[in-house]
Design a protein around this motif. Structure first.
Motif, PDB file in Angstrom:
ATOM      1  N   ARG A 213     -10.023 -14.016   4.202  1.00 18.44           N
ATOM      2  CA  ARG A 213     -11.025 -13.445   3.352  1.00 18.44           C
ATOM      3  C   ARG A 213     -11.139 -12.004   3.209  1.00 18.44           C
ATOM      4  NH1 ARG A 213     -14.247 -16.833   6.525  1.00 18.44           N
ATOM      5  NH2 ARG A 213     -14.949 -15.032   7.789  1.00 18.44           N
ATOM      6  N   TYR A 214     -10.546 -11.257   4.121  1.00 20.74           N
ATOM      7  CA  TYR A 214     -10.766  -9.999   3.833  1.00 20.74           C
ATOM      8  C   TYR A 214      -9.595  -9.422   3.076  1.00 20.74           C
ATOM      9  CZ  TYR A 214     -10.023  -5.009   5.018  1.00 20.74           C
ATOM     10  OH  TYR A 214      -9.939  -3.520   5.068  1.00 20.74           O
ATOM     11  N   THR A 215      -8.205  -9.993   3.058  1.00 16.60           N
ATOM     12  CA  THR A 215      -7.145  -9.837   2.274  1.00 16.60           C
ATOM     13  C   THR A 215      -7.433 -10.222   0.730  1.00 16.60           C
ATOM     14  OG1 THR A 215      -5.675 -10.334   4.383  1.00 16.60           O
ATOM     15  CG2 THR A 215      -4.688 -10.489   1.965  1.00 16.60           C
ATOM     16  N   ARG A 216      -8.227 -11.274   0.596  1.00 17.46           N
ATOM     17  CA  ARG A 216      -8.531 -11.436  -0.754  1.00 17.46           C
ATOM     18  C   ARG A 216      -9.351 -10.622  -1.412  1.00 17.46           C
ATOM     19  NH1 ARG A 216      -9.941 -16.674   1.314  1.00 17.46           N
ATOM     20  NH2 ARG A 216      -8.024 -17.901   1.385  1.00 17.46           N
TER      21      ARG A 216
ATOM     22  N   PRO B 180     -13.662  -3.346   2.134  1.00  8.97           N
ATOM     23  CA  PRO B 180     -12.221  -2.593   1.727  1.00  8.97           C
ATOM     24  C   PRO B 180     -12.071  -1.656   0.609  1.00  8.97           C
ATOM     25  CG  PRO B 180     -12.455  -4.967   0.848  1.00  8.97           C
ATOM     26  CD  PRO B 180     -13.970  -4.519   1.643  1.00  8.97           C
ATOM     27  N   ARG B 181     -13.004  -1.341   0.008  1.00  6.07           N
ATOM     28  CA  ARG B 181     -12.754  -0.090  -1.062  1.00  6.07           C
ATOM     29  C   ARG B 181     -12.666   1.120  -0.160  1.00  6.07           C
ATOM     30  NH1 ARG B 181     -17.895  -0.730  -4.360  1.00  6.07           N
ATOM     31  NH2 ARG B 181     -18.929  -1.039  -2.373  1.00  6.07           N
ATOM     32  N   TYR B 182     -13.037   1.179   0.942  1.00 12.82           N
ATOM     33  CA  TYR B 182     -13.150   2.545   1.604  1.00 12.82           C
ATOM     34  C   TYR B 182     -12.098   2.551   3.066  1.00 12.82           C
ATOM     35  CZ  TYR B 182     -17.299   2.808  -1.002  1.00 12.82           C
ATOM     36  OH  TYR B 182     -18.266   2.775  -2.005  1.00 12.82           O
ATOM     37  N   PRO B 183     -11.356   3.611   3.148  1.00  9.36           N
ATOM     38  CA  PRO B 183     -10.347   3.371   4.245  1.00  9.36           C
ATOM     39  C   PRO B 183     -10.918   3.707   5.473  1.00  9.36           C
ATOM     40  CG  PRO B 183     -10.413   5.467   2.935  1.00  9.36           C
ATOM     41  CD  PRO B 183     -11.255   4.764   2.425  1.00  9.36           C
TER      42      PRO B 183
ATOM     43  N   SER C  17     -10.384  -4.954  -4.302  1.00 11.36           N
ATOM     44  CA  SER C  17     -11.160  -3.981  -4.393  1.00 11.36           C
ATOM     45  C   SER C  17     -10.679  -2.664  -3.811  1.00 11.36           C
ATOM     46  CB  SER C  17     -12.446  -4.196  -4.083  1.00 11.36           C
ATOM     47  OG  SER C  17     -12.444  -4.627  -2.809  1.00 11.36           O
ATOM     48  N   SER C  18      -9.478  -2.848  -2.999  1.00 13.51           N
ATOM     49  CA  SER C  18      -8.916  -1.710  -2.353  1.00 13.51           C
ATOM     50  C   SER C  18      -8.303  -0.723  -3.121  1.00 13.51           C
ATOM     51  CB  SER C  18      -8.078  -2.083  -1.207  1.00 13.51           C
ATOM     52  OG  SER C  18      -8.676  -2.749  -0.121  1.00 13.51           O
TER      53      SER C  18
ATOM     54  N   ALA D  63      -0.160  -8.520   0.697  1.00 13.83           N
ATOM     55  CA  ALA D  63      -0.956  -9.759   0.662  1.00 13.83           C
ATOM     56  C   ALA D  63       0.076 -10.968   0.697  1.00 13.83           C
ATOM     57  CB  ALA D  63      -1.716  -9.784  -0.617  1.00 13.83           C
ATOM     58  N   CYS D  64       1.144 -10.793  -0.298  1.00 19.53           N
ATOM     59  CA  CYS D  64       1.938 -11.778  -0.219  1.00 19.53           C
ATOM     60  C   CYS D  64       2.666 -12.238   1.338  1.00 19.53           C
ATOM     61  CB  CYS D  64       3.090 -11.444  -1.442  1.00 19.53           C
ATOM     62  SG  CYS D  64       4.276 -12.769  -1.463  1.00 19.53           S
ATOM     63  N   ASP D  65       2.975 -10.947   1.961  1.00 20.51           N
ATOM     64  CA  ASP D  65       3.606 -11.198   3.176  1.00 20.51           C
ATOM     65  C   ASP D  65       2.412 -11.921   4.123  1.00 20.51           C
ATOM     66  OD1 ASP D  65       5.882 -10.161   2.432  1.00 20.51           O
ATOM     67  OD2 ASP D  65       5.177  -8.006   3.190  1.00 20.51           O
ATOM     68  N   PHE D  66       1.131 -11.554   3.948  1.00 23.08           N
ATOM     69  CA  PHE D  66       0.324 -12.077   4.931  1.00 23.08           C
ATOM     70  C   PHE D  66      -0.042 -13.527   4.554  1.00 23.08           C
ATOM     71  CE2 PHE D  66      -3.996 -13.637   5.281  1.00 23.08           C
ATOM     72  CZ  PHE D  66      -4.319 -13.300   6.640  1.00 23.08           C
ATOM     73  N   PHE D  67       0.164 -13.883   3.190  1.00 26.59           N
ATOM     74  CA  PHE D  67      -0.249 -15.211   2.979  1.00 26.59           C
ATOM     75  C   PHE D  67       1.156 -16.222   3.567  1.00 26.59           C
ATOM     76  CE2 PHE D  67      -3.997 -13.680   0.537  1.00 26.59           C
ATOM     77  CZ  PHE D  67      -4.870 -14.386   1.240  1.00 26.59           C
ATOM     78  N   THR D  68       2.127 -15.557   3.325  1.00 26.24           N
ATOM     79  CA  THR D  68       3.432 -16.250   3.582  1.00 26.24           C
ATOM     80  C   THR D  68       3.431 -16.628   5.151  1.00 26.24           C
ATOM     81  OG1 THR D  68       4.602 -15.191   1.912  1.00 26.24           O
ATOM     82  CG2 THR D  68       5.967 -16.014   3.879  1.00 26.24           C
ATOM     83  N   VAL D  69       3.041 -15.694   6.062  1.00 20.51           N
ATOM     84  CA  VAL D  69       2.768 -15.825   7.523  1.00 20.51           C
ATOM     85  C   VAL D  69       1.617 -16.920   7.762  1.00 20.51           C
ATOM     86  CG1 VAL D  69       2.498 -14.885   9.713  1.00 20.51           C
ATOM     87  CG2 VAL D  69       3.902 -13.480   7.976  1.00 20.51           C
TER      88      VAL D  69
END
Length: 118
Positions: free
Chosen positions: A80-83, A15-18, A88-89, A99-105
């Motif tokens: 895992r990817y979101t964490r 995730p460090r790379y686009p 590191s992104s 990330a908050c939106d993702f974990f809320t869903v």
């Protein structure tokens, strides 16, 4: 099939790379012949996928067991990817509250009790 593919792509992506490495996901060729690596997943895209699982009632009793298992693995991989992405992104690859939106869903999906996303 989509859920299995997402797990493969997310678990292999840094995730460090686009852009995604060519060994993970094929690039595409423009009309002028130039090659462009595929874009990596963004957390907001994962949230859309997660919302689709919820809207489709993925994991309902009338769905195949294998579909439920693949969706559960996909949800775990997306978490895992979101964490990893939070850690590191670069800023330009993130959006405020993504990330908050993702974990809320993800919590809502858990509360629906159709998928074990533990």
């Amino acid at each position: 099939a989509m859920a299995r593919g997402i797990v493969r792509l997310l678990d292999a992506h840094d995730p460090r790379y686009p852009k995604t490495d060519k060994h993970v996901l094929f690039s595409y060729t423009c009309k002028d012949g130039s090659e462009v690596p595929a874009d990596a997943f963004r957390i907001t895209s994962l949230t859309v996928i997660l919302k689709a699982f919820q809207a489709l009632r993925t994991g309902a009793p009338d769905h195949p067991v294998q579909l439920r298992r693949n969706a559960e693995r996909c949800c775990a991989s997306m978490a895992r990817y979101t964490r990893r992405s939070v850690q590191s992104s670069p800023k330009f690859m993130r959006e405020d509250g993504d990330a908050c939106d993702f974990f809320t869903v993800l919590c809502r999906v858990t509360l629906d009790e159709r998928l074990d996303v533990g």
